[in-house]
Write a protein that holds these residues in place. Structure first.
Motif, PDB file in Angstrom:
ATOM      1  N   ASN A 110       1.013  -1.227   0.096  1.00  0.00           N
ATOM      2  CA  ASN A 110       0.043  -0.079   0.015  1.00  0.00           C
ATOM      3  C   ASN A 110       0.926   1.217   0.014  1.00  0.00           C
ATOM      4  O   ASN A 110       0.455   2.273  -0.661  1.00  0.00           O
ATOM      5  CB  ASN A 110      -0.986   0.079   1.143  1.00  0.00           C
ATOM      6  N   MET A 111       2.032   1.271   0.766  1.00  0.00           N
ATOM      7  CA  MET A 111       2.788   2.294   0.699  1.00  0.00           C
ATOM      8  C   MET A 111       3.395   2.576  -0.714  1.00  0.00           C
ATOM      9  O   MET A 111       3.596   3.891  -1.123  1.00  0.00           O
ATOM     10  CB  MET A 111       3.873   2.141   1.720  1.00  0.00           C
ATOM     11  N   ILE A 112       3.970   1.642  -1.126  1.00  0.00           N
ATOM     12  CA  ILE A 112       4.495   1.666  -2.700  1.00  0.00           C
ATOM     13  C   ILE A 112       3.574   2.146  -3.575  1.00  0.00           C
ATOM     14  O   ILE A 112       3.823   3.103  -4.385  1.00  0.00           O
ATOM     15  CB  ILE A 112       5.172   0.361  -3.096  1.00  0.00           C
ATOM     16  N   SER A 113       2.515   1.413  -3.534  1.00  0.00           N
ATOM     17  CA  SER A 113       1.306   1.897  -4.570  1.00  0.00           C
ATOM     18  C   SER A 113       0.857   3.163  -4.523  1.00  0.00           C
ATOM     19  O   SER A 113       0.698   3.931  -5.347  1.00  0.00           O
ATOM     20  CB  SER A 113       0.054   0.743  -4.495  1.00  0.00           C
ATOM     21  N   GLN A 114       0.378   3.534  -3.267  1.00  0.00           N
ATOM     22  CA  GLN A 114       0.007   4.973  -3.056  1.00  0.00           C
ATOM     23  C   GLN A 114       0.852   5.945  -3.585  1.00  0.00           C
ATOM     24  O   GLN A 114       0.599   7.145  -3.683  1.00  0.00           O
ATOM     25  CB  GLN A 114      -0.545   5.036  -1.702  1.00  0.00           C
ATOM     26  N   THR A 115       2.332   5.702  -3.013  1.00  0.00           N
ATOM     27  CA  THR A 115       3.183   6.479  -3.528  1.00  0.00           C
ATOM     28  C   THR A 115       3.462   6.786  -4.726  1.00  0.00           C
ATOM     29  O   THR A 115       3.499   7.964  -5.606  1.00  0.00           O
ATOM     30  CB  THR A 115       4.606   6.073  -2.945  1.00  0.00           C
ATOM     31  N   VAL A 116       3.331   5.719  -5.719  1.00  0.00           N
ATOM     32  CA  VAL A 116       3.498   5.794  -7.153  1.00  0.00           C
ATOM     33  C   VAL A 116       2.172   6.313  -7.825  1.00  0.00           C
ATOM     34  O   VAL A 116       2.448   7.420  -8.837  1.00  0.00           O
ATOM     35  CB  VAL A 116       3.663   4.340  -7.709  1.00  0.00           C
ATOM     36  N   SER A 138      11.514  20.517  -5.663  1.00  0.00           N
ATOM     37  CA  SER A 138      11.831  19.187  -5.033  1.00  0.00           C
ATOM     38  C   SER A 138      10.757  19.417  -3.530  1.00  0.00           C
ATOM     39  O   SER A 138      10.637  18.278  -2.818  1.00  0.00           O
ATOM     40  CB  SER A 138      13.050  19.103  -4.686  1.00  0.00           C
ATOM     41  N   VAL A 139      10.621  20.419  -3.113  1.00  0.00           N
ATOM     42  CA  VAL A 139       9.570  20.778  -2.114  1.00  0.00           C
ATOM     43  C   VAL A 139       8.482  20.020  -2.267  1.00  0.00           C
ATOM     44  O   VAL A 139       7.841  19.284  -1.335  1.00  0.00           O
ATOM     45  CB  VAL A 139       9.453  22.196  -1.559  1.00  0.00           C
ATOM     46  N   HIS A 140       7.905  20.173  -3.541  1.00  0.00           N
ATOM     47  CA  HIS A 140       6.448  19.526  -3.871  1.00  0.00           C
ATOM     48  C   HIS A 140       6.811  17.860  -3.969  1.00  0.00           C
ATOM     49  O   HIS A 140       5.571  17.269  -3.404  1.00  0.00           O
ATOM     50  CB  HIS A 140       5.890  20.069  -4.964  1.00  0.00           C
ATOM     51  N   VAL A 141       7.651  17.369  -4.527  1.00  0.00           N
ATOM     52  CA  VAL A 141       8.038  16.184  -4.399  1.00  0.00           C
ATOM     53  C   VAL A 141       8.135  15.639  -2.952  1.00  0.00           C
ATOM     54  O   VAL A 141       7.573  14.201  -2.523  1.00  0.00           O
ATOM     55  CB  VAL A 141       9.470  16.082  -5.312  1.00  0.00           C
ATOM     56  N   LEU A 142       9.052  16.157  -2.173  1.00  0.00           N
ATOM     57  CA  LEU A 142       9.022  15.900  -0.817  1.00  0.00           C
ATOM     58  C   LEU A 142       7.662  15.665  -0.171  1.00  0.00           C
ATOM     59  O   LEU A 142       7.450  14.921   0.913  1.00  0.00           O
ATOM     60  CB  LEU A 142      10.121  16.515   0.043  1.00  0.00           C
ATOM     61  N   ARG A 143       6.933  16.643  -0.396  1.00  0.00           N
ATOM     62  CA  ARG A 143       5.558  16.591   0.198  1.00  0.00           C
ATOM     63  C   ARG A 143       4.876  15.600  -0.028  1.00  0.00           C
ATOM     64  O   ARG A 143       4.027  14.974   0.794  1.00  0.00           O
ATOM     65  CB  ARG A 143       4.735  18.058  -0.341  1.00  0.00           C
ATOM     66  N   CYS A 144       4.688  14.919  -1.228  1.00  0.00           N
ATOM     67  CA  CYS A 144       4.152  13.697  -1.730  1.00  0.00           C
ATOM     68  C   CYS A 144       4.761  12.524  -0.983  1.00  0.00           C
ATOM     69  O   CYS A 144       4.151  11.908  -0.651  1.00  0.00           O
ATOM     70  CB  CYS A 144       4.284  13.460  -3.287  1.00  0.00           C
ATOM     71  N   VAL A 145       6.215  12.575  -0.878  1.00  0.00           N
ATOM     72  CA  VAL A 145       6.743  11.392  -0.118  1.00  0.00           C
ATOM     73  C   VAL A 145       6.292  11.287   1.432  1.00  0.00           C
ATOM     74  O   VAL A 145       5.790  10.411   1.784  1.00  0.00           O
ATOM     75  CB  VAL A 145       8.275  11.333  -0.472  1.00  0.00           C
TER      76      VAL A 145
END
Length: 291
Positions: A110-116, A138-145
């Motif tokens: 679930n972690m991998i799938s939701q992140t992708v 990269s701030v927006h990318v880190l926000r997603c992670v």
């Protein structure tokens, strides 16, 4: 003849006082690589900002909810019990040995799938901020992670409950979970960076990725154990989802991780990072127009 230094001097005069080199552009010398690396470095230094934005996203998503993100924990617990009872009977396996496997597998998947899936909108969802505030991409990318990491963290108590109920106690090899999580985090960042740009340019990529993740769920050993493939299990290291899952699941459930899995996971991480960086260096200047 015009002086070649004029564009640089004009850019310096046009830049506001104290502006970082990240936001000073020169059409004659675009400095793509330096600007991209500075973007990544600045975003990592400001990690508290995306972490705060991720917490805000979770609060807004579950506003008015009684359990909040723990609804995902509850649904995962129901799936673990239901699928554990069903597939342990189908695969003729002992429930106490299969339940920890499927619990860890579902949470990590679930972690991998939701992140992708969330990576596809990591930049387009921040369109208003990108167009108005000079923040590193990269701030927006880190926000997603960070957002998906926090959501997954709500399901971690379920692992301890299942292990306690089944009488499973991992040994010292559980420490190998830390480098496994590090590999997953690095992959999540670069996948979010790459898919965020790609889906901003081509909006049809998002539904394609969602369909591929559904296929990958059944093709990867999430519900079934790798040994059920028999001799064909030697091909599993070619599955990037399997090797990433196994670096986290193996130390918890199977007592360790084969060296081939670590090697494959590291190679996939380098490949994803290389492709994402090359794409980011080349097309970073166009992101604001794509979103």
């Amino acid at each position: 003849m015009l002086d070649s230094t004029l564009p640089r001097q004009a850019a310096s005069r046009a830049a506001p006082l104290g502006a970082a080199p990240l936001y000073v552009s020169d059409a004659a010398q675009p400095r793509r690589r330096a600007a991209a690396l500075e973007d990544l470095a600045t975003g990592l230094r400001r990690w508290r900002l995306p972490a705060a934005l991720a917490r805000l996203d979770i609060r807004n998503r579950y506003r008015g909810s009684v359990l909040g993100p723990f609804w995902l924990t509850l649904s995962t617990a129901v799936m673990v019990v239901g699928l554990g009872l069903l597939y342990s009977s189908l695969f003729k396996m002992e429930l106490a040995g299969y339940l920890p496997f499927i619990a860890v597998s579902l949470i990590v998947w679930n972690m991998i799938s939701q992140t992708v899936t969330d990576a596809c909108i990591s930049l387009t969802s921040a369109e208003g901020i990108i167009r108005q505030v000079p923040l590193p991409f990269s701030v927006h990318v880190l926000r997603c992670v960070f957002r998906n990491a926090l959501i997954t963290a709500h399901s971690l108590p379920l692992v301890f409950l299942v292990f306690a109920a089944c009488g499973t106690l991992p040994g010292l090899e559980v420490l190998l979970v830390l480098p496994g999580l590090a590999l997953v985090a690095v992959n999540a960042f670069f996948i979010a960076l790459f898919l965020g740009m790609l889906c901003a340019r081509f909006r049809d990529i998002g539904p394609i990725v969602a369909s591929l993740m559904q296929l990958a769920f059944f093709m990867s050993p999430v519900l079934w154990k790798p040994e059920l493939l028999g001799d064909k299990a030697v091909w599993l290291p070619l599955n990037p989802f399997y090797v990433l899952m196994e670096t986290v699941r193996g130390p918890l459930v199977e007592g360790g991780v084969p060296a081939l899995v670590w090697l494959s996971a590291s190679l996939y991480t380098l490949l994803v990072a290389g492709v994402a960086l090359a794409f980011f260096i080349r097309f970073r200047g166009r992101i604001a127009f794509w979103v």
